[in-house]
Structures are given as C-alpha cells and as structure tokens.
Motif scaffolding. Structure first.
Motif, PDB file in Angstrom:
ATOM      1  N   LEU A 175       0.790  -1.240   0.000  1.00  0.00           N
ATOM      2  CA  LEU A 175       0.000   0.000   0.000  1.00  0.00           C
ATOM      3  C   LEU A 175       0.816   1.281   0.000  1.00  0.00           C
ATOM      4  N   ASP A 176       2.101   1.239   0.382  1.00  0.00           N
ATOM      5  CA  ASP A 176       2.807   2.478   0.678  1.00  0.00           C
ATOM      6  C   ASP A 176       2.948   3.402  -0.522  1.00  0.00           C
ATOM      7  N   LYS A 177       2.869   2.892  -1.740  1.00  0.00           N
ATOM      8  CA  LYS A 177       3.024   3.742  -2.927  1.00  0.00           C
ATOM      9  C   LYS A 177       1.705   3.931  -3.678  1.00  0.00           C
ATOM     10  N   LEU A 178       0.596   3.592  -3.032  1.00  0.00           N
ATOM     11  CA  LEU A 178      -0.715   3.722  -3.660  1.00  0.00           C
ATOM     12  C   LEU A 178      -1.483   4.911  -3.081  1.00  0.00           C
ATOM     13  N   ARG A 179      -2.215   5.591  -3.974  1.00  0.00           N
ATOM     14  CA  ARG A 179      -3.030   6.728  -3.553  1.00  0.00           C
ATOM     15  C   ARG A 179      -4.407   6.648  -4.207  1.00  0.00           C
ATOM     16  N   LEU A 180      -5.369   7.279  -3.553  1.00  0.00           N
ATOM     17  CA  LEU A 180      -6.671   7.490  -4.169  1.00  0.00           C
ATOM     18  C   LEU A 180      -6.650   8.826  -4.888  1.00  0.00           C
ATOM     19  N   ILE A 181      -7.227   8.886  -6.080  1.00  0.00           N
ATOM     20  CA  ILE A 181      -7.422  10.151  -6.776  1.00  0.00           C
ATOM     21  C   ILE A 181      -8.926  10.366  -6.891  1.00  0.00           C
ATOM     22  N   LEU A 182      -9.389  11.551  -6.485  1.00  0.00           N
ATOM     23  CA  LEU A 182     -10.811  11.848  -6.422  1.00  0.00           C
ATOM     24  C   LEU A 182     -11.094  13.131  -7.187  1.00  0.00           C
ATOM     25  N   HIS A 183     -12.267  13.197  -7.804  1.00  0.00           N
ATOM     26  CA  HIS A 183     -12.643  14.449  -8.449  1.00  0.00           C
ATOM     27  C   HIS A 183     -14.147  14.637  -8.411  1.00  0.00           C
ATOM     28  N   SER A 184     -14.540  15.887  -8.485  1.00  0.00           N
ATOM     29  CA  SER A 184     -15.928  16.293  -8.574  1.00  0.00           C
ATOM     30  C   SER A 184     -15.994  17.370  -9.635  1.00  0.00           C
ATOM     31  N   GLU A 215      -5.524  -9.658   4.391  1.00  0.00           N
ATOM     32  CA  GLU A 215      -5.857  -9.843   5.803  1.00  0.00           C
ATOM     33  C   GLU A 215      -7.363  -9.863   6.033  1.00  0.00           C
ATOM     34  N   GLY A 216      -8.137  -9.431   5.008  1.00  0.00           N
ATOM     35  CA  GLY A 216      -9.589  -9.552   5.156  1.00  0.00           C
ATOM     36  C   GLY A 216     -10.348  -8.245   5.176  1.00  0.00           C
ATOM     37  N   ALA A 217      -9.870  -7.216   4.476  1.00  0.00           N
ATOM     38  CA  ALA A 217     -10.581  -5.937   4.430  1.00  0.00           C
ATOM     39  C   ALA A 217     -10.646  -5.464   2.980  1.00  0.00           C
ATOM     40  N   ILE A 218     -11.748  -4.808   2.642  1.00  0.00           N
ATOM     41  CA  ILE A 218     -11.936  -4.297   1.288  1.00  0.00           C
ATOM     42  C   ILE A 218     -12.478  -2.879   1.364  1.00  0.00           C
ATOM     43  N   LEU A 219     -11.928  -1.991   0.536  1.00  0.00           N
ATOM     44  CA  LEU A 219     -12.368  -0.606   0.473  1.00  0.00           C
ATOM     45  C   LEU A 219     -13.271  -0.452  -0.744  1.00  0.00           C
ATOM     46  N   ILE A 220     -14.469   0.097  -0.533  1.00  0.00           N
ATOM     47  CA  ILE A 220     -15.471   0.194  -1.587  1.00  0.00           C
ATOM     48  C   ILE A 220     -15.986   1.620  -1.685  1.00  0.00           C
ATOM     49  N   ASP A 221     -16.099   2.091  -2.908  1.00  0.00           N
ATOM     50  CA  ASP A 221     -16.809   3.338  -3.182  1.00  0.00           C
ATOM     51  C   ASP A 221     -18.282   2.971  -3.265  1.00  0.00           C
ATOM     52  N   PHE A 222     -19.004   3.206  -2.176  1.00  0.00           N
ATOM     53  CA  PHE A 222     -20.385   2.774  -2.058  1.00  0.00           C
ATOM     54  C   PHE A 222     -21.308   3.960  -2.286  1.00  0.00           C
ATOM     55  N   LEU A 228      -6.181   5.182   4.989  1.00  0.00           N
ATOM     56  CA  LEU A 228      -7.588   4.797   5.108  1.00  0.00           C
ATOM     57  C   LEU A 228      -7.746   3.392   5.679  1.00  0.00           C
ATOM     58  N   PHE A 229      -6.713   2.565   5.539  1.00  0.00           N
ATOM     59  CA  PHE A 229      -6.770   1.219   6.093  1.00  0.00           C
ATOM     60  C   PHE A 229      -6.276   1.166   7.538  1.00  0.00           C
ATOM     61  N   TYR A 230      -5.261   1.990   7.865  1.00  0.00           N
ATOM     62  CA  TYR A 230      -4.585   1.829   9.148  1.00  0.00           C
ATOM     63  C   TYR A 230      -4.708   3.029  10.087  1.00  0.00           C
ATOM     64  N   GLU A 231      -5.227   4.149   9.601  1.00  0.00           N
ATOM     65  CA  GLU A 231      -5.346   5.336  10.432  1.00  0.00           C
ATOM     66  C   GLU A 231      -6.824   5.717  10.583  1.00  0.00           C
TER      67      GLU A 231
END
Length: 358
Positions: A55-64, A309-316, A77-80
C-alpha cells in the motif's frame, strides 16, 4: 553516497518514494540525469509494483465537477482513523472540468475534458506533474455515445487510449474504434466494435486487454463481457463465473490487478475475481458485502482495493466504506478536505513520464 558506483546509487534511489526522488533531482546534474532517464523510471516502477501490496506507494485520486482533483494516501484509510487530501492542478484545467477519469495504470492517469464539440484527452502523471495532451477528436454527427479506455500493451511497451464511438444511422448503430499510441503519437482506426454498449462507461484494462459489459444488439438484454486485446487488436468474449445471470448486467472492475465482476442483489453485492485472466475455472467469490445505502441513490458500488488480511475498500454510492469481512464490520474512513466527490480511482506513484515514449 555520491562516491558509490552509479549502479549502486540507482538501486538505492529506486527504493525511495517519488516525492524524495523529485527532491534528489536537485542534488547534482548526474543525479538529475539518472532519475530522469526512462530506464530508471522502469526500474522504480518494477520495485513499486512488487511492493504495491504493501500500500505504501498507492493513492486514491478523487474528483468532482465542482472541485479540484484531490488525492489521498491509501494506507491512511486502512490503518489510520483518517486521511489528508492534497490538491492537484490537473492539465487542461483552463479548458473546463474533468468529465471522466478514464483509467489509471503504472502511475499514469488518463482524463477526459468535454465541451460541446469534442473531448480533450490527457495522459498525466500527478506524482511528477508531467502530462501529454492527445490530438482532439471532434464528435461525429449523430453520435449515440463515446466510450474511452486506457491501458498498456506489454508486447510493444506502449500505453494506448481507445476511443469507441457509437453512431446512430437510420435507426441502426455503427461503432467506430480508434486507438492512440503514445509511441506513434497518433490515432489509428481499427476494426469496428462487433457488440453493443448501453453506456459510455470507460472500458476496464487488465492483462493487456480492454473489457466492457455488452450485449449482441440494442434489443438484446442478455449480458456478457467482451474484450479488445491491445496487442492483436482482436475482440474476444470473456468467460463469466457459472453464477452469472445473463439478464443481470455485470459490473466490471479491476481489483488488485485481477479482473473483477460485481453482482448486485436486493441487499448484498457479490464480488468475484478472476485469478488467471481468461480462464473460466479461475473465478472465485472474494466476498459478499451488505448494502450500506439505498441502491437507488446512485449507479453502483465500486471495490477499490482489498487486503489479504480480510478488508476491502469500496466506493459505495459516493461514500467510502471499509468492510472487514472476517469480523463483518464496516467503517466509513474520513478524508480531510474532501466533503463529496464524483469519481474515485486508485493509482500508483511512479516516475513514468507520458512524454518519454515520443
């Protein structure tokens, strides 16, 4: 360190974050030349790709449509308890707002900016602030929809943008397909698309192919998945898992580098992954996730990243949900500076320049 052989220096530098590498360009001329070399970018990318599961080199990019492009560290977002966003001045900002994030691969982000007459496409690396503007293509007369896709052809080491235009002609539909190559710096027509698209949703890239959910024709409600191989420019049908219902449109994604299908039901979604692309027997159900919002509120849920480890991040439906399927628990991670967003994708920080292929 400056007295070490260049080979050793390159090995050490390839392990560093992109932000540090950009600063080290200022150390001396020889370092700037080494770090700017496309071959070093490939070395850094290989290291980053092997470590992307960390994960250390991954980022989310968001726009509106009403906000700047923002990004946020994925590990936070996973650990903090929360993450912090930063603003990006995207290329072509003076032309208007981003219509779509077409796709992300190897640190390059393809974006579309639309006006009444044409789309302007940029291939952009937000980590190193370099971009390439593609020659604009005006809309064809009587067009029904335009779908784009962005991917990588490993056979020719080339990044490509696919433009699929559906034209309405005498109550029938005809598809024109063009491919832009960063290496040739030109659009080129290829064989017409033999299937039917109902939406302008971007095609999804995996394993050197672009994938869409399609039907045989406008009046056919039987769904399947079709792909375009970027190397051979041939179209194929991608096998679905046995549970697939041909009357239920599959939602397709790429999750952790694997092809992914999401099936939505009344109160749950099933997430399936294809562990070996193109092999029907390799389909397996990753997780069943309960709904966290009224399904009528938006189009669909988009898995973004999962941990073994058993977690998934979803844009819901415009809200980030972190679901731990081992404990059947969910939380909604907070990103400071982001109150709402239109679209979100995951990208890898890299030194790959969209201008190094000319």
């Amino acid at each position: 360190m400056p007295h070490l052989p260049n080979e050793i220096i390159l090995e050490i530098l390839s392990l560093l974050p992109v932000k540090s590498l950009m600063r080290f360009k200022c150390v001396c001329k020889s370092w700037r030349l080494m770090i700017s070399d496309p071959e070093f970018a490939k070395k850094q990318l290989n290291v980053a790709t092997k470590e992307s599961g960390k994960l250390d080199k991954l980022r989310l990019i968001l726009h509106s449509p009403y906000l700047r492009i923002k990004s946020c560290s994925l590990p936070s977002l996973f650990y903090e308890p929360f993450g912090y966003s930063i603003n990006h001045d995207y290329p072509g900002r003076d032309l208007g707002v981003i219509n779509e994030i077409v796709g992300c691969y190897n640190g390059l982000v393809c974006i579309s900016i639309r006006d009444m007459e044409k789309d302007t496409i940029f291939v952009w690396n937000p980590s190193i602030k370099e971009s390439k503007r593609l020659p604009s293509k005006p809309f064809e007369q009587l067009f029904y929809l335009v779908s784009y896709a962005f991917g990588y052809d490993s056979i020719t080491d080339d990044y490509k943008v696919v433009r699929l235009v559906c034209c309405s002609i005498n109550d029938s539909y005809e598809y024109h397909v063009e491919v832009f190559s960063l290496r040739s710096n030109a659009w080129r027509k290829i064989r017409s698309f033999p299937y039917f698209l109902f939406t302008d949703e971007a095609g999804k890239h995996v394993n050197g192919s672009i994938n869409w959910a399609v039907s045989r024709d406008k009046n056919n409600d039987h769904w399947f998945i079709a792909s375009l191989d970027l190397a051979t420019e041939s179209y194929e049908v991608v096998p679905q898992p046995d549970c697939a219902n041909e009357t239920l449109k599959p939602i397709i994604r790429v999750l952790g580098g694997q092809f992914c299908i999401i099936f939505e039901y009344d109160d749950i979604i099933d997430v399936w992954v294809m562990q070996e692309y193109g092999v029907k027997e390799s389909w397996s159900k990753l997780v069943t996730v309960p709904f966290f919002s009224d399904p009528l509120d938006a189009n669909y849920a988009k898995p973004l990243f999962y941990l073994k480890e058993g977690a998934i991040l979803i844009d819901f439906y415009g809200m980030l949900i972190l679901y731990n399927f081992n404990r059947n628990e969910s939380t909604s991670p907070m990103i400071y500076g982001v109150h709402h967003y239109h679209e979100v994708e995951v990208y890898l920080e890299s030194m790959v320049s969209p201008n190094s292929y000319n």
